[in-house]
Scaffold this motif. Structure first.
Motif, PDB file in Angstrom:
ATOM      1  N   TYR A  73      44.569 -24.718 -47.364  1.00 35.00           N
ATOM      2  CA  TYR A  73      44.189 -23.710 -48.355  1.00 35.00           C
ATOM      3  C   TYR A  73      44.979 -23.913 -49.638  1.00 35.00           C
ATOM      4  O   TYR A  73      46.197 -24.083 -49.605  1.00 35.00           O
ATOM      5  CB  TYR A  73      44.456 -22.334 -47.735  1.00 35.00           C
ATOM      6  CG  TYR A  73      44.325 -21.145 -48.635  1.00 35.00           C
ATOM      7  CD1 TYR A  73      43.208 -20.939 -49.428  1.00 35.00           C
ATOM      8  CD2 TYR A  73      45.323 -20.179 -48.650  1.00 35.00           C
ATOM      9  CE1 TYR A  73      43.086 -19.808 -50.223  1.00 35.00           C
ATOM     10  CE2 TYR A  73      45.222 -19.045 -49.434  1.00 35.00           C
ATOM     11  CZ  TYR A  73      44.100 -18.861 -50.215  1.00 35.00           C
ATOM     12  OH  TYR A  73      43.990 -17.745 -51.002  1.00 35.00           O
ATOM     13  N   ALA A  80      39.461 -24.313 -49.929  1.00 36.02           N
ATOM     14  CA  ALA A  80      39.961 -24.572 -48.580  1.00 36.02           C
ATOM     15  C   ALA A  80      39.178 -25.711 -47.944  1.00 36.02           C
ATOM     16  O   ALA A  80      37.962 -25.803 -48.087  1.00 36.02           O
ATOM     17  CB  ALA A  80      39.872 -23.329 -47.713  1.00 36.02           C
ATOM     18  N   MET A  82      38.169 -26.595 -44.542  1.00 39.17           N
ATOM     19  CA  MET A  82      38.074 -25.717 -43.382  1.00 39.17           C
ATOM     20  C   MET A  82      37.918 -26.410 -42.032  1.00 39.17           C
ATOM     21  O   MET A  82      37.851 -25.734 -41.017  1.00 39.17           O
ATOM     22  CB  MET A  82      36.903 -24.746 -43.554  1.00 39.17           C
ATOM     23  CG  MET A  82      37.086 -23.767 -44.687  1.00 39.17           C
ATOM     24  SD  MET A  82      38.564 -22.744 -44.551  1.00 39.17           S
ATOM     25  CE  MET A  82      38.355 -22.005 -42.958  1.00 39.17           C
ATOM     26  N   ILE A  86      34.160 -23.996 -40.460  1.00 38.48           N
ATOM     27  CA  ILE A  86      32.971 -23.761 -41.279  1.00 38.48           C
ATOM     28  C   ILE A  86      32.109 -25.008 -41.204  1.00 38.48           C
ATOM     29  O   ILE A  86      32.586 -26.126 -41.396  1.00 38.48           O
ATOM     30  CB  ILE A  86      33.325 -23.476 -42.750  1.00 38.48           C
ATOM     31  CG1 ILE A  86      34.227 -22.256 -42.880  1.00 38.48           C
ATOM     32  CG2 ILE A  86      32.060 -23.324 -43.588  1.00 38.48           C
ATOM     33  CD1 ILE A  86      33.575 -20.932 -42.558  1.00 38.48           C
ATOM     34  N   LEU A 114      37.389 -17.201 -51.081  1.00 39.40           N
ATOM     35  CA  LEU A 114      37.328 -18.602 -51.487  1.00 39.40           C
ATOM     36  C   LEU A 114      36.190 -18.859 -52.463  1.00 39.40           C
ATOM     37  O   LEU A 114      35.094 -18.331 -52.305  1.00 39.40           O
ATOM     38  CB  LEU A 114      37.143 -19.489 -50.253  1.00 39.40           C
ATOM     39  CG  LEU A 114      38.279 -19.434 -49.230  1.00 39.40           C
ATOM     40  CD1 LEU A 114      37.894 -20.185 -47.973  1.00 39.40           C
ATOM     41  CD2 LEU A 114      39.562 -19.979 -49.827  1.00 39.40           C
ATOM     42  N   ILE A 117      34.563 -24.275 -50.543  1.00 40.50           N
ATOM     43  CA  ILE A 117      34.895 -24.643 -49.168  1.00 40.50           C
ATOM     44  C   ILE A 117      34.420 -26.070 -48.931  1.00 40.50           C
ATOM     45  O   ILE A 117      33.282 -26.418 -49.248  1.00 40.50           O
ATOM     46  CB  ILE A 117      34.204 -23.705 -48.160  1.00 40.50           C
ATOM     47  CG1 ILE A 117      34.783 -22.292 -48.282  1.00 40.50           C
ATOM     48  CG2 ILE A 117      34.326 -24.230 -46.739  1.00 40.50           C
ATOM     49  CD1 ILE A 117      34.062 -21.263 -47.435  1.00 40.50           C
ATOM     50  N   PRO A 119      33.575 -28.002 -45.833  1.00 41.64           N
ATOM     51  CA  PRO A 119      33.389 -27.731 -44.405  1.00 41.64           C
ATOM     52  C   PRO A 119      33.621 -28.964 -43.542  1.00 41.64           C
ATOM     53  O   PRO A 119      33.691 -30.085 -44.051  1.00 41.64           O
ATOM     54  CB  PRO A 119      31.917 -27.299 -44.342  1.00 41.64           C
ATOM     55  CG  PRO A 119      31.272 -28.084 -45.436  1.00 41.64           C
ATOM     56  CD  PRO A 119      32.306 -28.181 -46.535  1.00 41.64           C
ATOM     57  N   GLY A 127      32.020 -19.495 -50.704  1.00 43.54           N
ATOM     58  CA  GLY A 127      32.437 -18.605 -49.629  1.00 43.54           C
ATOM     59  C   GLY A 127      31.278 -17.965 -48.886  1.00 43.54           C
ATOM     60  O   GLY A 127      31.467 -17.406 -47.803  1.00 43.54           O
TER      61      GLY A 127
END
Length: 185
Positions: A73, A80, A82, A86, A114, A117, A119, A127
């Motif tokens: 993060y 982030a 993730m 995610i 966020l 992201i 993923p 987000g």
């Protein structure tokens, strides 16, 4: 897997099999050069890396997708990485995790507000992907709750919002996992 791909007629399943076959080929090619290395640093919940221009925080809120999920993060950027917590336009495998805990983790991640992201699977996103994945887990759990039997559950159509996602066979695997978990099988 190559034989299954050669026989598969469904374009969506052919896409998924092709991607999986390519991934497994890459793994097989990498195996001879991989070496096991234990970590030099471990952490319980939070590990901060402070640089001259920014800070990064390695966080874990527990295990949802897997027994021990962590992500990187960047608070100032609202960014982030993730990992598989995610996944975007991709059916997430639930069989190694705890869907209830996963939902709690997603709520905590959502509180980070966020902007961006990265993923574990799928394109970089906002987000909003958090809510979409939470919806997936909740809808599957509801399908399991409403089903009279596993056989009845497994013949149900995939919900429209996730019907075009990659890794379609995982959908039925997730239903079976959730059913077995709900019925202590």
């Amino acid at each position: 897997m190559e034989a299954a791909l050669a026989q598969e007629q469904d374009p969506r399943l052919r896409r998924d099999l092709t991607a999986y076959l390519n991934e497994m080929r890459q793994v097989a090619n990498a195996l001879p050069i991989l070496t096991l290395r234990l970590p030099d640093v471990t952490f319980e919940q939070r590990l901060v890396f402070a640089g001259s221009k920014r800070a990064a925080v390695l966080l874990t809120f527990g295990g949802g997708h897997s027994p021990s999920d962590a992500f990187l993060y960047f608070p100032e950027e609202g960014l982030a990485f993730m990992s598989d917590l995610i996944q975007v336009d991709f059916h997430p495998a639930m069989h190694d995790g705890d869907p209830g805990e996963w939902l709690q983790i997603l709520a905590r991640v959502e509180a980070l507000q966020l902007n961006t992201i990265v993923p574990g699977h799928g394109p970089v996103c906002s987000g909003q992907a958090i809510g979409q994945l939470a919806q997936y887990i909740q809808v599957l759990a509801q399908m399991v709750e409403d089903a009279g039997s596993l056989e009845e559950l497994l013949v149900q159509d995939m919900p429209a919002f996730c019907a075009s996602w990659q890794a379609a066979p995982i959908f039925k695997e997730n239903l079976e996992f959730l059913y077995q978990r709900a019925h202590n099988l």
